[in-house]
Design a protein around this motif. Structure first.
Motif, PDB file in Angstrom:
ATOM      1  N   TYR B   3       0.802  -1.211   0.000  1.00  0.00           N
ATOM      2  CA  TYR B   3       0.000   0.000   0.000  1.00  0.00           C
ATOM      3  C   TYR B   3       0.845   1.276   0.000  1.00  0.00           C
ATOM      4  N   LEU B   4       1.843   1.292   0.877  1.00  0.00           N
ATOM      5  CA  LEU B   4       2.709   2.467   0.994  1.00  0.00           C
ATOM      6  C   LEU B   4       3.438   2.751  -0.320  1.00  0.00           C
ATOM      7  N   ASP B   5       3.962   1.674  -0.907  1.00  0.00           N
ATOM      8  CA  ASP B   5       4.600   1.753  -2.214  1.00  0.00           C
ATOM      9  C   ASP B   5       3.691   2.376  -3.252  1.00  0.00           C
ATOM     10  N   GLU B   6       2.506   1.861  -3.272  1.00  0.00           N
ATOM     11  CA  GLU B   6       1.558   2.247  -4.295  1.00  0.00           C
ATOM     12  C   GLU B   6       1.196   3.722  -4.154  1.00  0.00           C
ATOM     13  N   LEU B   7       0.883   4.122  -2.944  1.00  0.00           N
ATOM     14  CA  LEU B   7       0.502   5.515  -2.714  1.00  0.00           C
ATOM     15  C   LEU B   7       1.671   6.453  -3.011  1.00  0.00           C
ATOM     16  N   THR B   8       2.870   6.032  -2.592  1.00  0.00           N
ATOM     17  CA  THR B   8       4.051   6.852  -2.884  1.00  0.00           C
ATOM     18  C   THR B   8       4.181   7.076  -4.384  1.00  0.00           C
ATOM     19  N   GLN B   9       4.018   6.000  -5.109  1.00  0.00           N
ATOM     20  CA  GLN B   9       4.161   6.115  -6.551  1.00  0.00           C
ATOM     21  C   GLN B   9       3.120   7.045  -7.156  1.00  0.00           C
ATOM     22  N   GLU B  10       1.887   6.896  -6.727  1.00  0.00           N
ATOM     23  CA  GLU B  10       0.826   7.741  -7.274  1.00  0.00           C
ATOM     24  C   GLU B  10       1.026   9.204  -6.886  1.00  0.00           C
TER      25      GLU B  10
END
Lengths: 139, 139
Positions: B3-10
DNA sequence: ATCATATTGTTTGATATTCAAACTAATTTT
DNA sequence: AAAATTAGTTTGAATATCAAACAATATGAT
């Protein structure tokens, strides 16, 4: 103040906050802004040539030549030629370059954490969903 | 991907999208990026002195001196002295400067529109609420 | 009041950023 | 093989930026 006004203001406040956060993070490192951006692109996309790097960065190849010169001098990256096409130079992050990338990435995580900390878990999910939509369709 | 990865990327995709949109808008004008940012601050805050302008822009007063020199030369702004303190110079947008500000602001609205267009009205409200929270508490 | 200190803004010297245009070397097209 | 295209570099010029030194003015302490 109407809705559009309000959202516009919040969007640009957010953007400016992000901007100055990024700049202050980069200032703590050995890198300039241009160098840091190049390392980000290289870390994300791996070995790429000068032209692709220039396109990802949104600058001319002339500018990229200078930036990569500096990265080589500081030992963050190297140029490698390929036998298939002797005009092409692939840019590769060195060990040191990869460490810098990882470190910068960690800062990104930290900012995300900071943002998540002020939101409820419901809002977190809403934010992710909204950002995905905007990134896919709006720009 | 977690989740953290994904949000960071977005988040950073969003930020980069914003960045390149801004740069391309500025490139269509007579202004450089530094000049455009100064006009934005002056349009928003009205008459301010060199030191405040420098602080809003996140640069030194030396840098601001150069930027305002250029704005004066291009007739977007003027320096005015005040009798209360003869060291202080207030920077004011000229008619031309105010037109440039209004025009730039219109572009901001357009981007907001573009973003709103891909979201449901529920998501619009969520986004506004979330941005307000982040802007107030996270940076 | 006077002297020391602080503040505002400019200047200077240095480095970084960026572009457009000219250029070189290599590849592809005709 | 000549012409056209492509990848990357170099050059010359304008802009951006900072730290440090500086000038002019204002403030504070004695």
């Amino acid at each position: 103040m109407n809705y559009l006004d309000e959202l516009t203001q919040e969007l640009f406040t957010f953007f400016n906050g992000f901007s100055s956060w990024e700049n202050s993070v980069i200032k703590t490192s050995d890198l300039t802004v241009a160098e840091a951006h190049a390392i980000e692109v290289l870390g994300k996309h791996g070995q790429i040539n000068m032209k692709s790097l220039a396109q990802y960065l949104g600058v001319t190849t002339g500018t990229t030549t200078v930036t990569v010169d500096r990265l080589e001098k500081k030992e963050y990256a190297t140029r490698e030629s390929i036998k298939e096409d002797r005009r092409v130079h692939l840019i590769t992050l060195t060990e040191k370059g990869q460490r810098a990338f990882a470190e910068h990435h960690q800062y990104h995580y930290n900012l995300t954490d900071q943002i998540l900390a002020v939101l409820s878990s419901e809002e977190n999910e809403q934010l992710l969903k909204i950002l995905k939509k905007i990134n896919e369709e709006a720009f």
